[in-house]
Design a protein around this motif. Structure first.
Motif, mmCIF file in Angstrom:
data_model
loop_
_atom_site.group_PDB
_atom_site.id
_atom_site.type_symbol
_atom_site.label_atom_id
_atom_site.label_comp_id
_atom_site.label_asym_id
_atom_site.label_seq_id
_atom_site.Cartn_x
_atom_site.Cartn_y
_atom_site.Cartn_z
ATOM 1 N N GLU A 47 10.403 7.838 12.691
ATOM 2 C CA GLU A 47 10.949 8.282 11.415
ATOM 3 C C GLU A 47 12.374 8.730 11.705
ATOM 4 O O GLU A 47 12.594 9.651 12.492
ATOM 5 N N VAL A 48 13.334 8.049 11.119
ATOM 6 C CA VAL A 48 14.742 8.343 11.357
ATOM 7 C C VAL A 48 15.228 9.259 10.240
ATOM 8 O O VAL A 48 15.237 8.881 9.076
ATOM 9 N N VAL A 49 15.625 10.471 10.605
ATOM 10 C CA VAL A 49 16.099 11.466 9.646
ATOM 11 C C VAL A 49 17.620 11.557 9.764
ATOM 12 O O VAL A 49 18.150 11.785 10.853
ATOM 13 N N ILE A 50 18.304 11.374 8.663
ATOM 14 C CA ILE A 50 19.754 11.459 8.643
ATOM 15 C C ILE A 50 20.157 12.924 8.509
ATOM 16 O O ILE A 50 19.751 13.604 7.574
ATOM 17 N N GLY A 51 20.942 13.408 9.473
ATOM 18 C CA GLY A 51 21.336 14.815 9.504
ATOM 19 C C GLY A 51 22.774 15.036 9.072
ATOM 20 O O GLY A 51 23.415 14.170 8.460
ATOM 21 N N GLN A 52 23.299 16.190 9.443
ATOM 22 C CA GLN A 52 24.646 16.594 9.057
ATOM 23 C C GLN A 52 25.698 15.664 9.653
ATOM 24 O O GLN A 52 25.564 15.177 10.769
ATOM 25 N N GLY A 53 26.749 15.439 8.892
ATOM 26 C CA GLY A 53 27.898 14.704 9.381
ATOM 27 C C GLY A 53 27.786 13.196 9.321
ATOM 28 O O GLY A 53 28.690 12.496 9.766
ATOM 29 N N VAL A 54 26.702 12.664 8.781
ATOM 30 C CA VAL A 54 26.531 11.212 8.696
ATOM 31 C C VAL A 54 27.000 10.761 7.314
ATOM 32 O O VAL A 54 26.490 11.225 6.298
ATOM 33 N N VAL A 74 9.121 -0.758 12.693
ATOM 34 C CA VAL A 74 8.552 0.445 13.289
ATOM 35 C C VAL A 74 9.350 1.700 12.940
ATOM 36 O O VAL A 74 9.033 2.770 13.397
ATOM 37 N N CYS A 75 10.384 1.551 12.151
ATOM 38 C CA CYS A 75 11.220 2.697 11.787
ATOM 39 C C CYS A 75 11.213 2.907 10.276
ATOM 40 O O CYS A 75 11.282 1.953 9.514
ATOM 41 N N VAL A 76 11.139 4.143 9.881
ATOM 42 C CA VAL A 76 11.254 4.513 8.478
ATOM 43 C C VAL A 76 12.466 5.423 8.359
ATOM 44 O O VAL A 76 12.601 6.383 9.110
#
Length: 166
Positions: A47-54, A74-76
């Motif tokens: 599970e790819v979580v987009i964090g600060q600064g993206v 395989v990635c969400v």
């Protein structure tokens, strides 16, 4: 998707100091790892979580890379949608300097907002260590909340509810 899901957080390259934690990557490092096949294991889901600064552009780059290098099976992707407070309300000319998003009224005199730090924010230019959010960023976010909250109050009679009482 496999039962074993690993959460991976991706932050802007300026926040490289956060990458000392497990499963935290900068945008550049994540794209490189995806291109190298690090996220293609059939036994593992991510599970790819987009964090600060993206930025939006970088989020699209990540999504494109996952598809192009066969990682998308395989990635969400999970990236909280944030609606920036309009820059004229917080007195900022450059939207990368707006620090608050999703400002909403949650009670008669209560508001909440999300801290959103752009990779190119003016307060990070020469002060970013990547280990923590600087106090001046918090102070500026608080300052931006005041005019933003006041705009959410329809008339001045309601504004008195925000003032401290004796």
């Amino acid at each position: 998707m496999a039962d074993n899901v690993i959460q991976v957080v991706v932050v802007g390259d300026r926040f490289e100091g956060f990458c000392c934690r497990a499963n935290v990557y900068t945008v550049s490092a994540f794209v490189s790892a995806a291109r190298s096949g690090d996220f293609t294991s059939p036994d593992q889901s991510f599970e790819v979580v987009i964090g600060q600064g993206v930025t939006t552009y970088e989020t699209e780059l990540i999504e494109h890379t996952l598809v192009r290098f066969s990682c998308s099976t395989v990635c969400v992707m999970r990236h909280p949608q944030s609606k920036l407070v309009p820059r004229h309300l917080v007195h900022k000319c450059d939207p990368s300097n707006v620090l608050i998003a999703n400002l909403e009224r949650v009670g008669s005199a209560s508001f909440q907002a999300v801290l959103r730090i752009h990779n190119n924010n003016e307060l990070l230019i020469d002060h970013q260590t990547g280990q923590h959010v600087q106090g001046m960023v918090i102070v500026e976010a608080t300052r931006q909340n005041v005019p933003g909250c006041l705009r959410k109050i329809p008339d001045t009679a309601d504004a008195s509810a925000l003032l401290p009482r004796d």
